[in-house]
Design an enzyme around this catalytic site. Structure first.
Site, PDB file in Angstrom:
ATOM      1  N   ASP A 245      37.423  -9.686 -43.270  1.00 53.36           N
ATOM      2  CA  ASP A 245      36.888  -8.575 -44.050  1.00 53.36           C
ATOM      3  C   ASP A 245      35.762  -9.164 -44.906  1.00 53.36           C
ATOM      4  O   ASP A 245      35.676 -10.384 -45.114  1.00 53.36           O
ATOM      5  CB  ASP A 245      37.967  -7.904 -44.918  1.00 53.36           C
ATOM      6  CG  ASP A 245      37.513  -6.498 -45.364  1.00 53.36           C
ATOM      7  OD1 ASP A 245      36.305  -6.191 -45.238  1.00 53.36           O
ATOM      8  OD2 ASP A 245      38.361  -5.711 -45.830  1.00 53.36           O
TER       9      ASP A 245
HETATM   10  C1  BGC Z   1      36.080  -3.028 -46.132  1.00 51.78           C
HETATM   11  C2  BGC Z   1      36.037  -3.057 -44.613  1.00 51.78           C
HETATM   12  C3  BGC Z   1      34.627  -2.849 -44.143  1.00 51.78           C
HETATM   13  C4  BGC Z   1      33.730  -3.905 -44.756  1.00 51.78           C
HETATM   14  C5  BGC Z   1      32.278  -3.791 -44.349  1.00 51.78           C
HETATM   15  C6  BGC Z   1      35.067  -3.965 -46.739  1.00 51.78           C
HETATM   16  O1  BGC Z   1      34.979  -3.794 -48.119  1.00 51.78           O
HETATM   17  O2  BGC Z   1      37.373  -3.354 -46.578  1.00 51.78           O
HETATM   18  O3  BGC Z   1      36.888  -2.072 -44.089  1.00 51.78           O
HETATM   19  O4  BGC Z   1      34.563  -2.871 -42.744  1.00 51.78           O
HETATM   20  O5  BGC Z   1      33.788  -3.797 -46.169  1.00 51.78           O
HETATM   21  O6  BGC Z   1      31.711  -2.659 -44.908  1.00 51.78           O
END
Ligand code: BGC
Length: 844
Positions: A245
């Site tokens: 993530d």
């Molecule tokens: C989220 C993810 C997301 C990523 C990119 C993170 O803060 O938890 O689900 O894909 O950001 O935007």
């Protein structure tokens, strides 16, 4: 054998053929790379991409959120996307084929935008209704989540685009999500939280997975050797790539050894040059780096990013020409859950309304005019156009029907982005005042993540200005609101109204970036007199990766307002005497979004009071609930109909008109239990103590918990009314399947979702250890489901598989699954609380 089977077999054969070709190509490519290049490939080169390596014919892999659309590399309305209904809505269809169609459409969107990997689906569970990203997950039930998720993944990947099933695992709430250690015992971990991931890996072979921010049982998920290397890759055979993530990877050695392949976003991550240095220092082996690079190269081969290697899906065979608006509308109306539909004066249920019998329709509510079509945070996409409920109804109602509108109660605590009457643009300025770039603005929100407009270098950029004119429609004290983390200066008609440095609010840097606090000023203005407006912004670093091009600040505007009491009075007058009153109530981005959990389940503002007052004025009041997750509906017994629309995506109003006026049946069934009051909900704790969040409820979340709770929910899991009635006629079982015969006894064609629950017979399954029987085996679990359609009077049969897995538990001592032999009751049901037929079976 049917044509479909032959197709499937030849698809499987060619997939295997391609696997062999891919593996060979990956080895050749890998052999040509030196350590630095390999380490660089495992690190984002910017917010959304991996570096290209032209020497081996590798193109740059592009990733994008997900899950309701494909945003692309621009975080901006300038690059619009089809916006489908929220994941809760997709799950409410109980229709994996529709999830697959959604996947086909999303793959088409991804290809249009040059995206190779979609950062979706989100398959964490609805452990607590307070979970901030509840709207972005599917269900409280792992089976329903797994089946919908598998349909989605299959669809996207049939379109030649990869998925990253997320967030592996335990990201079921948002409070302190970057650090929280979720303490989950092995049984619930395997039977609940891992189960959807496992189902999807087994049934849809995802090409990627995203490891979560949080820890599980003491190890952070981007470093979780046991769950990633042993369970996901080892036991389940996952062969895809593991992407962190965003900013979740914290330690070079532990991440690589814990099975992480790609650290995002770049360019500064724990991989890249730091990884190469760790190999040279003897802290990690080069063969571990090679294993990760192989997986990235395999993803590249699968998605057609490795030159000379055929993609996993032949581009000539990907589903094409899909009408995104039609798919969005179809999912929306199939997801709307009719919670209640009582008879009114004429003795018939208030819905569907007969358009020919309507002369005046009152539409009430801020969300009827500005529908909340999607949830906030990384799931945000920017649809080209939104059909609001008001517009959808106006278009669908016959000519001559009068439509009256009143806002009633404004639920938003933030001022909406400046739009009506504003003509704005954004200017990017150097320190000496030179304009580096100028771009158009459709409203007062300036937001981008990924790259600045052409001509804007990060080093040179000193300030950004949102500037233009405003022509007020009303005379009075207009409210202007500024927000952004950094220095903000607002000038209206040459006069400075706000000038201050705004510090981040709270400790989550994403939150500080995405939802900076708002400051308001009141400015007296005269109708028709145009004024110049400029909001100057100098962003402040949030430590999110200072080398990332990102910007978020905004100008809000609200007209001089009536007093709240007067708004409600006007709504009551508007509704009184109408043939139908439709009140749309909603949550807002301030109470339901990524990055924080909800504090309560109340509808914000005075919406509850609004509904009660309108219902008292008009007995034919229908309430539409526009929220991604459960809210309390204290007035639910006072109105004849309650329809849940979730976050309905861009075709919100069109789908709503279809359902309210009877062109379509509301197809949804609740994928999660709706409590009457938050305090009744069995699991409400989402705030860690001492850095830990103990899942003390074990297996008992959702209906598994409600069934042993003192309070009854407002609406049970699986509940949802259609426009016809069904009689369940017979239930036959074989050891591995169930057949249910049912008849449509109503007046119109319809669809019924037949749900199969499995309950251990009275004393619990023979052979179950006392703990299994007394505490740990829930009263019942969803074991399967299928939808049938029938014309009035027609009888149809649903056949539903009963896999052996449904009779197994996770044996904590053995560290493996164990069949629980014994007697079970199989129940064919309309909802978990409305079980129509039962049969006994013995499993041995
Ligand atoms: C989220 C993810 C997301 C990523 C990119 C993170 O803060 O938890 O689900 O894909 O950001 O935007």
């Amino acid at each position: 054998m049917t044509d479909h089977d032959t197709d499937r077999r030849s698809d499987a054969q060619s997939a295997h053929g391609r696997d062999a070709v891919h593996h060979a190509a990956v080895e050749t490519a890998l052999a040509a790379l030196d350590l630095d290049t390999k380490a660089g490939l495992l690190s984002g080169q910017d917010a959304w991409t991996l570096p290209a390596i032209p020497e081996i014919g590798l193109r740059s892999l592009v990733m994008s959120d997900g899950p309701v659309g494909v945003r692309g590399q621009e975080w901006s309305a300038a690059d619009p996307s089809v916006a489908l209904p929220s994941p809760t809505a997709l799950a409410a269809t109980w229709d994996p084929q529709l999830a697959r169609t959604a996947g086909h459409l999303l793959a088409q969107e991804a290809r249009r935008k040059g995206v190779h990997v979609l950062l979706a689906p989100t398959v964490n569970l609805h452990r607590s209704p307070l979970g901030g990203r509840h709207f972005e997950c599917y269900s409280e039930d792992p089976h329903l989540t797994g089946v919908i998720g598998a349909g989605y993944v299959r669809g996207v990947q049939e379109g030649g685009v990869g998925t990253t099933v997320k967030h592996f695992v335990g990201n079921d709430a948002e409070t302190d999500r970057l650090t929280v250690d979720n303490r989950i015992a092995p049984r619930p971990l395997h039977e609940l939280y891992l189960a959807p991931f496992e189902h999807i890996v087994e049934n849809a072979r995802p090409w990627g997975i995203m490891t979560a921010y949080n820890q599980v049982n003491g190890a952070t998920m981007t470093e979780h050797h046991h769950l990633v290397n042993e369970v996901l890759r080892g036991s389940w055979g996952f062969d895809g790539v593991n992407v962190s993530d965003w900013t979740a990877a914290r330690d070079t050695v532990r991440a690589l050894n814990g099975g992480l392949d790609v650290a995002m976003p770049g360019p500064r991550t724990v991989f890249g040059d730091r990884l190469a240095a760790a190999v040279r220092a003897g802290e990690v082996t080069e063969s571990a780096v090679d294993a990760a690079v192989r997986r990235v190269l395999l993803l590249a081969a699968r998605t057609g990013c490795l030159e000379g290697v055929p993609a996993a899906v032949d581009p000539a065979r990907v589903p094409q020409g899909i009408d995104g608006r039609a798919v969005a509308r179809e999912i929306a109306r199939s997801s709307f859950v009719l919670l209640r539909n009582e008879p009114v004066a004429d003795g018939r249920p208030v819905l569907p309304a007969d358009p020919a019998a309507l002369r005046t329709v009152a539409v009430i509510g801020a969300a009827a005019r500005d529908a909340r079509v999607l949830g906030g945070g990384s799931a945000t996409v920017f649809p080209e156009a939104v059909v609001a409920p008001l517009e959808g109804l106006r278009a669908a109602l016959p000519e001559g029907v009068t439509l009256r509108y009143a806002v009633g109660a404004e639920p938003r605590t933030r001022v909406p982005h400046a739009r009506t009457g504003f003509a704005l643009r954004t200017r990017y300025l150097a320190a000496d005042g030179r304009v580096l770039a100028e771009t158009p603005q459709s409203d007062g929100k300036v937001q981008l993540i990924g790259s600045y407009p052409e001509g804007v270098g990060r080093a040179e950029l000193a300030a950004v200005e949102l500037t233009g004119t405003f022509t007020p429609q009303a005379t009075g004290r207009h409210v202007l609101a500024v927000s952004g983390t950094g220095a903000l200066r607002l000038t209206v008609a040459g006069q400075v109204h706000f000038d201050a440095d705004c510090a981040p609010d709270g400790s989550d840097p994403f939150e500080a970036f995405m939802h900076p606090a708002e400051q308001r000023v009141e400015v007296p203005l005269t109708a028709g007199e145009q004024v110049d407006v400029t909001l100057r912004f100098v962003p402040r670093s949030l430590g999110l990766g200072d080398d990332m091009d990102a910007l978020n600040f905004s100008l809000g505007h609200a007209e001089p307002q009536q007093a709240p009491d007067a708004e409600i009075e006007e709504a009551v007058r508007t509704a009184a005497g109408a043939d139908l009153a439709v009140v749309v109530v909603a949550t807002t981005e301030e109470v339901e979004s990524e990055g924080f959990d909800r504090a309560d389940l109340r509808l914000p503002g005075r919406q509850d009071e609004l509904v009660a007052r309108v219902a008292a004025a008009n007995p034919r009041t229908v309430v539409v609930v526009n929220s991604g997750s459960p809210v309390e509906l204290p007035w639910r017994e006072q109105v004849p109909a309650v329809l849940l629309s979730w976050f309905p995506g861009q075709e919100a109003g069109a789908a709503l008109a279809d359902v309210l006026l009877g062109a379509a049946e509301p197809g949804g069934r609740l994928p999660t239990t709706w409590p009457a009051r938050l305090e009744d909900a069995p699991v409400t704790r989402v705030t860690p103590e001492g850095g830990q969040l103990d899942y003390t409820e074990g297996l008992f979340i959702g209906y598994r918990a409600w069934e042993r709770a003192a309070a009854a929910p407002a609406y049970p899991f699986g509940h949802g009314l259609g426009y016809t009635d069904w009689e369940y006629e017979s239930l036959d079982t074989t050891p591995d399947s169930v057949r249910v015969r049912l008849r449509n006894t109503g007046q119109r064609a319809g669809r019924e979702v037949v749900q199969i629950y499995l309950a251990p017979a009275d004393s619990g399954p023979a052979g179950a250890a006392p703990t299994d029987r007394d505490a740990a085996w829930p009263a019942r679990r969803l074991a399967g489901f299928a939808a049938v359609r029938a014309a009035p009077g027609e009888s149809v049969e649903a056949e539903i598989a009963l896999p052996r897995r449904m009779f197994e538990i996770w044996d904590e001592t053995a560290g493996a699954r164990r069949l629980i032999a014994g007697d079970y009751t199989v129940e064919a049901a309309h909802s978990v609380a409305d079980r129509r037929l039962t049969a006994e079976i013995t499993v041995g």
